[in-house]
Design an enzyme around this catalytic site. Structure first.
Site, short mmCIF file in Angstrom:
data_model
loop_
_atom_site.label_atom_id
_atom_site.label_comp_id
_atom_site.label_asym_id
_atom_site.label_seq_id
_atom_site.Cartn_x
_atom_site.Cartn_y
_atom_site.Cartn_z
N SER A 129 -11.00 -1.63 65.20
CA SER A 129 -9.87 -1.72 66.10
C SER A 129 -9.27 -2.91 66.55
O SER A 129 -9.43 -3.71 66.76
CB SER A 129 -10.74 -1.02 67.29
OG SER A 129 -10.29 -0.46 68.42
N TYR A 154 -17.35 -0.46 73.02
CA TYR A 154 -16.71 -0.08 71.46
C TYR A 154 -16.82 -1.02 71.01
O TYR A 154 -16.26 -1.45 69.15
CB TYR A 154 -16.01 1.13 71.84
CG TYR A 154 -14.98 1.03 70.16
CD1 TYR A 154 -15.57 1.73 69.48
CD2 TYR A 154 -13.73 0.85 70.65
CE1 TYR A 154 -14.98 2.77 68.25
CE2 TYR A 154 -13.23 1.30 69.02
CZ TYR A 154 -13.53 2.39 68.42
OH TYR A 154 -12.74 2.17 66.89
#
Length: 332
Positions: A129, A154
């Site tokens: 990501s 995350y």
């Protein structure tokens, strides 16, 4: 080619599976169909895949963070390559539910690495990501930048995935490619993402939350461009030749940014949405959210050089496409 795709009922996973089926590949899709957002949307994506693939698509409902279930469910299945896109998504949700992220994103990633190792797969592509860049103020974000200061759990789990993959590339010479996705949007997208939230609110005449008082920039990347990048990576496993790959590894492990190489101002995006929805947005100006970043901007030189990746969809084209799909999906 036979490809195992995790997160097959998700936004990127289902879009990838559709592309692979269209070119004649066989796809085994797995997903746990959790209720992070409405399961009905996930089932609708799967129905589209079943219709497109017929006998060349097989879906297995399972939680890949459960190693025993993963091994048992796939014991009779054959596959050449893996695209691991399944994860617990969402930056802000990771602040509220940290254990869900460790279980899905770290334990789950390790399980897929073990599966790939023992099955001797030719290549494992996995989702990282752009959030790993944290508060990096050097723009655009390059795969050569240090990413040691995540701003959310995350992001930390995705950085951990990259490190585990590097280890498996070293120990077992397992060819892998990690993909740092930048703000993906388009038809069949996720209800928790900005494009969906804003479109829904504008069409309903409700206020839209605008964080950091609108002073936000994102590298919005259309789903078709993302999938073209994923497929190019899947078809080109990194060589085990002791030469440096994108991201710096000398093992068979490359890391690429997949973005649009253009950082768009949030207020411009809202303006395009207003035009397409046919009404002005009611703005609720809010401060920066915890765990969020002000700007993302992808340096895509590495994937352009190595694989010829070239995003082709501007927000002026992509946003109308999404809004048109959104209206159709909701019968508006």
């Amino acid at each position: 080619m036979r490809v195992l795709v995790t997160g097959a009922a998700g936004f990127i996973g289902s879009s990838l599976a559709l592309r692979l089926l269209a070119r004649g590949d066989h796809v085994i899709g797995i997903d746990n169909l959790n209720d992070y957002y409405p399961v009905s949307l996930k089932k609708a994506r799967l129905a589209r895949l079943q219709q497109a693939g017929g006998d060349t698509f097989k879906f297995i409902k399972l939680d890949f963070s459960d190693m025993q279930a993963l091994e048992n469910s796939l014991s009779d299945e054959e596959f050449d390559r893996i695209v691991h896109l399944g994860a617990q998504a969402g930056v802000r949700y990771s602040i509220e539910n940290p254990h869900a992220y460790v279980q899905a994103n770290i334990v789950g990633h390790l399980n897929l690495l073990e599966l790939a190792r023992h099955r001797a797969v030719e290549h494992m592509v996995y989702a990282s990501s752009s959030s790993v860049y944290g508060g990096n103020d050097q723009l655009p974000f390059s795969v050569d930048d240090r990413v040691d200061h995540p701003l959310s759990l995350y992001a930390a789990t995705k950085k951990a995935d990259e490190l585990m993959s590097e280890t498996y590339a070293h120990l077992y010479r397992l060819p892998q490619t990690g993909l740092r996705f930048f703000t993906v949007y388009g038809p069949w997208g996720r209800p928790d993402m900005m494009m969906w939230i804003f479109t829904k609110a504008i069409l309903a005449g409700e206020k839209i939350p605008v964080f950091n008082h609108g002073n936000m920039f994102r590298d919005f990347t259309y789903i078709d461009d993302i999938i073209s990048g994923v497929v190019a990576c899947l078809d080109n496993p990194p060589a085990d030749d002791n030469l440096a790959k994108a991201g710096g590894s000398v093992k068979p492990h490359a890391i690429y940014n997949i973005g649009n190489h253009k950082s768009e101002h949030l207020m411009k995006v809202i303006s395009v949405l207003e035009d397409e929805c046919g009404r002005k947005a009611e703005l609720e100006m809010l401060p920066m959210q915890q765990g969020d970043v002000q700007r993302t901007y992808a340096d895509i030189d590495a994937i352009q050089r190595d694989l010829g990746y070239q995003p082709a969809t501007s927000i002026e084209t992509g946003i109308p496409s999404f809004v048109s799909w959104y209206k159709s999906y909701h019968g508006l």
